[in-house]
Structure formats: structure tokens, C-alpha cells
Design a protein around this motif. Structure first.
Motif, mmCIF file in Angstrom:
data_model
loop_
_atom_site.group_PDB
_atom_site.id
_atom_site.type_symbol
_atom_site.label_atom_id
_atom_site.label_comp_id
_atom_site.label_asym_id
_atom_site.label_seq_id
_atom_site.Cartn_x
_atom_site.Cartn_y
_atom_site.Cartn_z
ATOM 1 N N VAL A 157 9.752 1.047 3.900
ATOM 2 C CA VAL A 157 9.135 1.755 2.784
ATOM 3 C C VAL A 157 10.150 1.957 1.681
ATOM 4 C CG1 VAL A 157 7.375 2.915 4.166
ATOM 5 C CG2 VAL A 157 9.591 4.035 3.818
ATOM 6 N N ARG A 158 9.628 1.944 0.449
ATOM 7 C CA ARG A 158 10.435 2.226 -0.736
ATOM 8 C C ARG A 158 9.728 3.309 -1.536
ATOM 9 N NH1 ARG A 158 11.415 -3.989 -1.615
ATOM 10 N NH2 ARG A 158 13.603 -4.187 -1.037
ATOM 11 N N PRO A 159 10.485 4.168 -2.199
ATOM 12 C CA PRO A 159 9.847 5.167 -3.053
ATOM 13 C C PRO A 159 8.979 4.496 -4.101
ATOM 14 C CG PRO A 159 12.170 5.672 -2.750
ATOM 15 C CD PRO A 159 11.959 4.304 -2.182
ATOM 16 N N PRO A 182 6.117 8.102 11.482
ATOM 17 C CA PRO A 182 5.244 7.103 12.095
ATOM 18 C C PRO A 182 4.137 6.626 11.156
ATOM 19 C CG PRO A 182 4.551 9.280 12.800
ATOM 20 C CD PRO A 182 5.782 9.478 11.930
ATOM 21 N N LEU A 183 4.040 7.215 9.966
ATOM 22 C CA LEU A 183 2.935 6.867 9.068
ATOM 23 C C LEU A 183 2.951 5.406 8.614
ATOM 24 C CD1 LEU A 183 2.695 10.115 6.894
ATOM 25 C CD2 LEU A 183 1.323 9.459 8.885
ATOM 26 N N PRO A 184 4.108 4.801 8.338
ATOM 27 C CA PRO A 184 4.072 3.384 7.932
ATOM 28 C C PRO A 184 3.454 2.470 8.978
ATOM 29 C CG PRO A 184 6.153 4.360 7.298
ATOM 30 C CD PRO A 184 5.456 5.374 8.146
ATOM 31 N N VAL A 185 3.814 2.647 10.252
ATOM 32 C CA VAL A 185 3.234 1.758 11.265
ATOM 33 C C VAL A 185 1.754 2.063 11.487
ATOM 34 C CG1 VAL A 185 3.759 3.113 13.368
ATOM 35 C CG2 VAL A 185 3.714 0.620 13.464
ATOM 36 N N ARG A 186 1.370 3.318 11.362
ATOM 37 C CA ARG A 186 -0.058 3.638 11.471
ATOM 38 C C ARG A 186 -0.843 2.962 10.357
ATOM 39 N NH1 ARG A 186 0.522 10.176 12.411
ATOM 40 N NH2 ARG A 186 1.425 10.106 14.533
ATOM 41 N N LEU A 187 -0.296 3.001 9.140
ATOM 42 C CA LEU A 187 -0.941 2.335 8.011
ATOM 43 C C LEU A 187 -1.058 0.846 8.271
ATOM 44 C CD1 LEU A 187 -1.976 2.394 5.048
ATOM 45 C CD2 LEU A 187 0.409 2.107 4.335
ATOM 46 N N ALA A 188 0.019 0.233 8.752
ATOM 47 C CA ALA A 188 0.020 -1.208 9.012
ATOM 48 C C ALA A 188 -0.995 -1.575 10.091
ATOM 49 C CB ALA A 188 1.417 -1.656 9.422
ATOM 50 N N ARG A 227 0.830 -1.208 0.000
ATOM 51 C CA ARG A 227 0.000 0.000 0.000
ATOM 52 C C ARG A 227 0.864 1.257 0.000
ATOM 53 N NH1 ARG A 227 -5.259 -1.069 3.912
ATOM 54 N NH2 ARG A 227 -5.723 -3.179 3.164
ATOM 55 N N SER A 228 0.274 2.333 -0.494
ATOM 56 C CA SER A 228 0.991 3.599 -0.617
ATOM 57 C C SER A 228 0.844 4.435 0.646
ATOM 58 C CB SER A 228 0.466 4.397 -1.811
ATOM 59 O OG SER A 228 0.731 3.710 -3.019
ATOM 60 N N VAL A 229 1.902 5.181 0.957
ATOM 61 C CA VAL A 229 1.881 6.106 2.075
ATOM 62 C C VAL A 229 2.691 7.335 1.676
ATOM 63 C CG1 VAL A 229 3.826 4.866 3.138
ATOM 64 C CG2 VAL A 229 2.442 6.436 4.521
ATOM 65 N N ARG A 234 6.548 12.852 -0.628
ATOM 66 C CA ARG A 234 6.860 11.798 -1.588
ATOM 67 C C ARG A 234 6.033 10.555 -1.272
ATOM 68 N NH1 ARG A 234 8.771 15.580 -3.654
ATOM 69 N NH2 ARG A 234 10.888 15.887 -4.485
ATOM 70 N N THR A 235 5.547 9.901 -2.335
ATOM 71 C CA THR A 235 4.770 8.676 -2.165
ATOM 72 C C THR A 235 5.705 7.479 -2.066
ATOM 73 O OG1 THR A 235 2.897 9.592 -3.382
ATOM 74 C CG2 THR A 235 2.991 7.195 -3.165
ATOM 75 N N HIS A 236 5.473 6.643 -1.053
ATOM 76 C CA HIS A 236 6.241 5.428 -0.831
ATOM 77 C C HIS A 236 5.304 4.229 -0.796
ATOM 78 C CE1 HIS A 236 9.014 8.533 0.564
ATOM 79 N NE2 HIS A 236 10.003 7.654 0.540
ATOM 80 N N ARG A 237 5.879 3.043 -0.921
ATOM 81 C CA ARG A 237 5.147 1.792 -0.759
ATOM 82 C C ARG A 237 5.616 1.093 0.507
ATOM 83 N NH1 ARG A 237 6.992 0.948 -5.649
ATOM 84 N NH2 ARG A 237 8.321 -0.757 -4.860
ATOM 85 N N LEU A 238 4.654 0.590 1.272
ATOM 86 C CA LEU A 238 4.988 -0.227 2.437
ATOM 87 C C LEU A 238 5.201 -1.661 1.961
ATOM 88 C CD1 LEU A 238 5.303 -0.725 5.463
ATOM 89 C CD2 LEU A 238 2.809 -0.953 5.606
ATOM 90 N N GLU A 239 6.376 -2.196 2.241
ATOM 91 C CA GLU A 239 6.691 -3.567 1.843
ATOM 92 C C GLU A 239 7.315 -4.294 3.027
ATOM 93 O OE1 GLU A 239 9.074 -3.645 -1.664
ATOM 94 O OE2 GLU A 239 7.620 -2.531 -2.879
ATOM 95 N N TYR A 240 7.331 -5.622 2.917
ATOM 96 C CA TYR A 240 7.949 -6.445 3.959
ATOM 97 C C TYR A 240 9.034 -7.298 3.332
ATOM 98 C CZ TYR A 240 4.132 -4.994 6.961
ATOM 99 O OH TYR A 240 3.258 -4.242 7.699
#
Length: 280
Positions: free
Chosen positions: A173-175, A192-198, A149-151, A160-166
Motif C-alpha cells: 500500500v501507498r498513501p 489485514p485490510l489490504p489482503v481482505r480487499l484483495a 483500489r483505496s483502503v 489514512r487512505t492508501h492505495r493497494l498496488e502491485y
């Protein structure tokens, strides 16, 4: 409960202390006093770049932060000390690693779900990936919510838009955009946005939710602010995690330099997994 296999013996406490100093994970570290003081000033001003997702309950002034960081990290308590390399007390690092391992052992004993993520993938991905593998082997559900998903993250170059990946069970996150060969394994971020998204994605899916979040920067602070138990390492210029610990929203913070060579963290992994009686 699934049976775990004892990890190969890790380094002794004395040998690990020597390694912390030799690798500059503790003792005089690369992080400068100037950088740390700047972070304390930003945190005192409640600048989001320094808060990392924590909303402090009390009014933390710069002198308060210097006092806290001296107690928890071992940096100089002298506010007149304004330049040079910062210092981390290796005995404080060892004590925190013990608490970190003890918490892992309890989580593994109950095979509780966990979430791991990092804003330092170029340095700490291997550290967390070893933890993810050991916890998975112990029966823990290593969660990967919101994969792909994008964040949108505010960087020094703007939004900048990033992707949450594992990767190997570790969130990063990656661009956004096409993959480029030879690039870093992920982007450096304090957000903190990636963990909030997750966590939002996990909740929307009906769970499971993590009983423990392991990571750094915004992964720890963002999760702790939302009421999830969180723990991880932090450098001398990351006062937010230590404030979160002081205010009861972060359970364990391990003071160490978070930007040395990836290989230098391997003895810490062996020590932690051995103390926690987890497989590697």
C-alpha cells in the motif's frame, strides 16, 4: 506442467546459518525484549494492533505467548527477562525455511495460483518479488486483484487512505495522493485490510482465488483468518503469526528479523529457491 529451470546453487545450510548470525537475521537481533513483551501484552489484551487480523480461539495470556515464542523462535522463556536484545534460534529459522521451500515446491508443481503481499516493502519487497518471479516462471498465476483500489488504514497519525498496488507481483500500500520522488516503495503496515480487499476483489471477479498467500504481518494473518493457506516470515514482536500457526490458520512461519537491509535476505532467497527447485 511448465518446465522449471533449477536455480543456481544456493548457500549451504552451514553457510546460511553463518549468514543468519552475521547479518543479525537470527541470533541476537535488533528487536528488543521490551518491544516483544509489549506486543505480547497487547496481543493478550486482544488489541487489534497486535492481532494483525487473527481472532484467537483460545485465551492467550502473556506467559503463554512467551512460552510459545520461546518454542517457535528461541527467545528467552524466562518471564523475568525484560530488557536487552531478543534472540532467534538460527536452527529454528533454517527448519522453517526448509518447510517454506517445500511448500513452494508443491505449489509450483501444481502451478497453483498465489498471492503475495508485504507490510514491509522497504525491506522485504525484493524477497517476495524473487518468489513471485520464480513461481510465475513455474506456471503459477501470480494474482494482482484490487489494483489501485483505496483502503482506509488506521495509523499512528489517525485514519489514512492508501492505495493497494502491485510492484513486481507483490501487493503493498501507498498513501493516497500524488507520487513523491525519493519516497519509500510503499508504506509500512500491520493491517489485514489490504489482503481482505484483495481477496474480496478476487472473489467478486469470479476468481481465481489463491491457493497460497505469501507475505507478512496482516497479509498472512488476514488471509489465514479467512481460511486461505498463508505463510511468511515474522519477528519476535509478531506473536500473531505464531499463534495463527499454533491454532492451524497459518501453515509456515519463518522466525527472523524482518527489518534488516534488503540485501541481507538474498542468500535466503537463493537457499529457498534452490531447495524448491525453482528458477530465479
Amino acid at each position: 506442467m511448465p518446465t522449471t529451470t533449477a536455480a543456481p546453487p544456493g548457500p549451504s545450510r552451514d553457510r546460511l546459518r553463518d549468514h543468519l548470525l552475521a547479518a543479525r537475521l537470527a541470533g541476537p537481533v535488533a528487536t528488543t525484549r521490551e518491544a516483544s513483551l509489549r506486543s505480547y501484552r497487547l496481543f493478550a489484551a486482544r488489541d487489534p494492533r497486535a492481532l494483525l487480523g487473527i481472532d484467537p480461539e483460545r485465551d492467550w495470556r502473556q506467559p503463554d505467548l512467551i512460552e510459545l515464542m520461546a518454542e517457535k523462535c528461541g527467545v528467552s522463556a524466562d518471564p523475568e527477562h525484560t530488557f536487552g536484545h531478543d534472540v532467534i534460534d538460527p536452527d529454528l529459522t533454517l527448519a522453517a525455511l526448509d518447510a517454506f521451500a517445500d511448500r513452494l515446491r508443491e505449489i509450483a508443481r501444481r502451478a497453483a495460483p498465489v498471492l503475495l503481499g508485504t507490510g514491509h516493502p522497504h525491506r522485504l519487497l525484493g524477497f517476495y518479488a524473487e518468489l513471485a518471479a520464480a513461481l510465475s516462471a513455474a506456471g503459477c498465476d501470480v494474482l494482482t486483484p484490487a489494483q489501485g483500489r483505496s483502503v482506509d488504514i488506521l495509523t499512528r497519525f489517525g485514519l489514512r487512505t492508501h492505495r493497494l498496488e502491485y510492484v513486481r507481483g507483490v501487493g503493498l500500500v501507498r498513501p493516497a495522493g500524488p507520487e513523491r520522488t525519493g519516497c519509500e516503495p510503499g508504506a509500512h503496515t500491520h493491517s489485514p485490510l489490504p489482503v481482505r480487499l484483495a481477496l474480496d476483489a478476487a472473489a467478486d471477479a469470479g476468481g481465481p482465488l489463491p491457493e497460497l498467500v505469501i507475505g507478512d504481518h496482516g497479509w498472512v494473518c488476514g488471509a489465514g483468518q479467512l481460511g486461505f493457506e498463508a505463510m511468511g516470515p515474522a519477528d519476535t514482536d509478531d506473536p500473531a503469526l505464531f499463534v495463527g500457526q499454533a491454532e492451524g490458520r497459518v501453515s509456515v512461519v519463518v522466525p527472523l528479523d524482518d527489518a534488516v537491509r534488503s540485501a541481507y535476505y538474498r542468500p535466503l532467497i537463493r537457499y529457498v529457491l534452490n531447495r524448491a527447485s525453482l528458477s530465479q
